[in-house]
Motif scaffolding. Structure first.
Motif, PDB file in Angstrom:
ATOM      1  N   LYS A  56      -9.006   0.317   1.012  1.00  0.00           N
ATOM      2  CA  LYS A  56      -7.002   0.118   1.433  1.00  0.00           C
ATOM      3  C   LYS A  56      -6.142  -0.907   2.170  1.00  0.00           C
ATOM      4  CE  LYS A  56      -7.421   5.149   0.454  1.00  0.00           C
ATOM      5  NZ  LYS A  56      -6.998   6.529   0.737  1.00  0.00           N
ATOM      6  N   ASP A  57      -7.096  -1.691   2.693  1.00  0.00           N
ATOM      7  CA  ASP A  57      -6.908  -2.368   3.912  1.00  0.00           C
ATOM      8  C   ASP A  57      -7.099  -3.956   2.631  1.00  0.00           C
ATOM      9  OD1 ASP A  57      -6.693  -4.752   5.767  1.00  0.00           O
ATOM     10  OD2 ASP A  57      -7.637  -3.950   6.868  1.00  0.00           O
ATOM     11  N   LEU A  58      -5.682  -4.148   2.669  1.00  0.00           N
ATOM     12  CA  LEU A  58      -5.716  -4.821   1.999  1.00  0.00           C
ATOM     13  C   LEU A  58      -5.950  -6.755   1.904  1.00  0.00           C
ATOM     14  CD1 LEU A  58      -1.598  -4.872  -0.153  1.00  0.00           C
ATOM     15  CD2 LEU A  58      -4.449  -4.886  -1.435  1.00  0.00           C
ATOM     16  N   SER A  80      -5.678   7.299  -5.504  1.00  0.00           N
ATOM     17  CA  SER A  80      -5.292   7.152  -4.621  1.00  0.00           C
ATOM     18  C   SER A  80      -3.471   6.984  -4.667  1.00  0.00           C
ATOM     19  CB  SER A  80      -5.034   6.640  -3.092  1.00  0.00           C
ATOM     20  OG  SER A  80      -5.155   5.012  -3.975  1.00  0.00           O
ATOM     21  N   ALA A  81      -2.906   7.217  -3.914  1.00  0.00           N
ATOM     22  CA  ALA A  81      -1.227   7.234  -4.149  1.00  0.00           C
ATOM     23  C   ALA A  81      -1.106   5.228  -3.484  1.00  0.00           C
ATOM     24  CB  ALA A  81      -0.744   7.815  -3.186  1.00  0.00           C
ATOM     25  N   GLU A  82      -1.974   4.950  -3.064  1.00  0.00           N
ATOM     26  CA  GLU A  82      -1.577   3.291  -2.202  1.00  0.00           C
ATOM     27  C   GLU A  82      -1.775   2.987  -3.419  1.00  0.00           C
ATOM     28  OE1 GLU A  82      -2.953   5.349   0.966  1.00  0.00           O
ATOM     29  OE2 GLU A  82      -3.150   5.339  -0.686  1.00  0.00           O
ATOM     30  N   SER A  83      -3.250   2.809  -4.003  1.00  0.00           N
ATOM     31  CA  SER A  83      -2.993   1.941  -5.731  1.00  0.00           C
ATOM     32  C   SER A  83      -2.118   2.228  -6.953  1.00  0.00           C
ATOM     33  CB  SER A  83      -5.069   1.931  -5.969  1.00  0.00           C
ATOM     34  OG  SER A  83      -4.879   3.440  -6.235  1.00  0.00           O
ATOM     35  N   GLU A  84      -1.889   3.265  -6.670  1.00  0.00           N
ATOM     36  CA  GLU A  84      -0.569   3.661  -7.630  1.00  0.00           C
ATOM     37  C   GLU A  84       0.260   3.252  -7.690  1.00  0.00           C
ATOM     38  OE1 GLU A  84      -0.604   7.788  -8.569  1.00  0.00           O
ATOM     39  OE2 GLU A  84      -2.505   8.271  -9.633  1.00  0.00           O
ATOM     40  N   SER A  85       0.625   2.652  -6.459  1.00  0.00           N
ATOM     41  CA  SER A  85       2.063   1.635  -6.555  1.00  0.00           C
ATOM     42  C   SER A  85       2.415   0.619  -6.954  1.00  0.00           C
ATOM     43  CB  SER A  85       2.552   2.347  -4.582  1.00  0.00           C
ATOM     44  OG  SER A  85       1.623   1.048  -3.895  1.00  0.00           O
ATOM     45  N   TYR A  88       1.911  -1.973  -4.548  1.00  0.00           N
ATOM     46  CA  TYR A  88       0.046  -2.014  -4.261  1.00  0.00           C
ATOM     47  C   TYR A  88      -0.814  -3.104  -5.907  1.00  0.00           C
ATOM     48  CZ  TYR A  88      -5.265  -1.430  -3.966  1.00  0.00           C
ATOM     49  OH  TYR A  88      -6.739  -1.493  -3.406  1.00  0.00           O
TER      50      TYR A  88
END
Length: 327
Positions: A56-58, A80-85, A88
């Motif tokens: 999750k740390d780009l 995850s919410a991060e990778s669906e944004s 991201y």
């Protein structure tokens, strides 16, 4: 043959109908993945994103993108919410990662029909690229300087070469040209040709340099640069041709840095030009010979742009006789 790196989605990846030369399962640091596969030949790598430690740390994904050929990697995202944004995904694209999906069907499609930038451009938010690059600049003081011809053949390619040659003595510099292959004739390994699609990836690749000079050519998104210089050759034929094509060109140039290049205009001529065009000239650069030392012309220009290391060295040497003794 193909490689699979799996973790959370290992059961799914085991059902893929592809030839596999190597398959590993678990959670691995980016360095471990790079050490294992940077010199390992494979046709495609199916990479379960959860197999990357701290994925999750780009910054970890960015490090991976610099050290592996991401054109061969299919990244299986999690839910995850991060990778669906959209943010991201846009940042993945900025790193040159175009092949990503969330299911088996997507993997098989990308396996046979890998994406190019054109296929993902519609979800690429360039303002996020600017934010990402600017974040890096703030922390590293790295400058991305774009150069663009305003009049036809105003000399951007040679101008960049001369700038780079002068800056090389004081900074770590790379030059990129977009959608051209003229840099090859300078025989400088740090003058690199790229494409519009791959420019974001190249900016990430050279993240550790002090200055990147970019010959933007027809690249429209100038936001990837901290600053842009617009070269204008002020001959009558070039100016009239420019105005015939775009009558209001100087109205659009308000607040931008116009550099008169290969210019024989005097200071009075420049003032007259500014008055007639209702514009402001950033610098008046005379014709330069790339085979000679042009520091008397280039150093004041670079100083005006904020590159001061060369000026400091000149000032330090002013107080010395033959560079040996102080007055």
């Amino acid at each position: 043959m193909n490689v699979i790196i799996a973790n959370k989605y290992s059961d799914m990846l085991k059902t893929l109908e592809i030839d596999v030369i190597k398959s590993i399962e678990g959670e691995f640091t980016v360095d471990e993945i790079i050490d294992s596969f940077s010199n390992f030949f494979f046709q495609r790598m199916i990479l379960d994103i959860t197999a990357i430690k701290d994925y999750k740390d780009l910054k970890n994904i960015q490090k991976l993108s610099v050290n592996l050929d991401m054109d061969k990697v299919i990244l299986l995202l999690d839910d995850s919410a991060e990778s669906e944004s959209a943010l991201y995904l846009s940042r993945l694209i900025s790193m040159g990662i175009y092949n990503f999906t969330r299911n088996k069907e997507g993997i098989m499609y990308l396996f046979n029909h890998p994406n190019s930038y054109r296929d993902v451009a519609h979800i690429h938010q360039l303002e996020n690229l600017t934010e990402q690059i600017n974040d890096r600049i703030i922390t590293k003081n790295m400058r991305i300087l774009g150069i663009k011809n305003l009049t036809d053949h105003a000399g951007a390619t040679t101008f960049i070469y001369i700038l780079k040659k002068q800056l090389d003595s004081y900074y770590n510099v790379v030059a990129l040209e977009v959608d051209k292959r003229d840099f090859i004739y300078f025989n400088d390994p740090n003058m690199v040709s790229t494409t519009s699609a791959d420019l974001p990836k190249m900016l990430m690749k050279y993240k550790d340099v002090d200055i990147i000079l970019v010959d933007l050519n027809s690249y429209e998104s100038e936001d990837v640069c901290n600053d842009v210089l617009y070269l204008l050759e002020p001959s009558v034929i070039k100016l009239n041709k420019l105005l015939m094509v775009n009558r209001g060109v100087f109205n659009k140039m308000a607040g931008k840095k116009i550099v008169l290049n290969k210019s024989l205009l005097t200071s009075k001529d420049v003032l007259d030009f500014e008055y007639e065009a209702n514009t402001k000239v950033f610098y008046n650069m005379p014709p330069l010979d790339e085979r000679k030392n042009n520091e008397n012309y280039i150093n004041p220009f670079l100083s005006k742009l904020g590159f001061v290391k060369q000026v400091k060295e000149v000032n330090e040497n002013k107080g010395k006789i033959f560079g040996l003794f102080k007055f």
